[in-house]
Design a protein around this motif. Sequence first.
Motif, short mmCIF file in Angstrom:
data_model
loop_
_atom_site.label_atom_id
_atom_site.label_comp_id
_atom_site.label_asym_id
_atom_site.label_seq_id
_atom_site.Cartn_x
_atom_site.Cartn_y
_atom_site.Cartn_z
N LYS A 102 -27.82 -4.49 20.37
CA LYS A 102 -26.48 -4.65 20.92
C LYS A 102 -26.57 -4.79 22.44
CE LYS A 102 -23.39 -2.68 17.60
NZ LYS A 102 -22.53 -3.83 17.66
N ASP A 110 -15.88 -7.06 22.95
CA ASP A 110 -17.21 -6.79 22.40
C ASP A 110 -18.19 -7.84 22.93
OD1 ASP A 110 -19.48 -6.25 20.89
OD2 ASP A 110 -18.52 -6.62 18.95
N LYS A 114 -15.97 -8.46 28.68
CA LYS A 114 -15.65 -7.33 27.80
C LYS A 114 -14.15 -7.04 27.82
CE LYS A 114 -16.57 -2.61 26.59
NZ LYS A 114 -17.31 -1.41 26.76
#
Length: 152
Positions: free
Chosen positions: A2, A83, A78
């Motif tokens: 991530k 995300d 963001k």
Amino acid sequence: MKVETKLKEMGIELPEMAAPKGSYIPVSRTGNLLFLSGQLPTQNNALIYEGHVGSDVTLEQAQEAARLCMINALAAIKATIGDLDQIKKIVKVQSFVNSAPGFVSQHVVTNGASDFLGEALGEKGKHARTAVAVPELPLGSPIEIEMIVEVE
């Protein structure tokens, strides 16, 4: 991995997106493309360096400033899509370097931004790029960077 996990491993915490300094929006979305307005090297809403690269600001400081522009750009992304893992590709980076007369290493300054994007985003961070010299920038900033980003 991530994106935000990678950023934390790099010791980076994204700032809150600062309010625009003019009559514009920070990010304009059309379809799956984000067009980011120019990002300045600010922390806590203040420039970290001011002046011309090659006289007032060193090459190394300007590279650090370019990196900070990209951190601020990720914060704007963001704030817009929520995300960072929705980023498919950094399509294009355009860098404006506030250059002293005779300074011709705009491309090296901009490597501070490009290298950061590659480290933070891997293959998704590879992009086309323009790096140009300008005689002045808003607020006396040594660099301003805008981007086009493809998202999911």
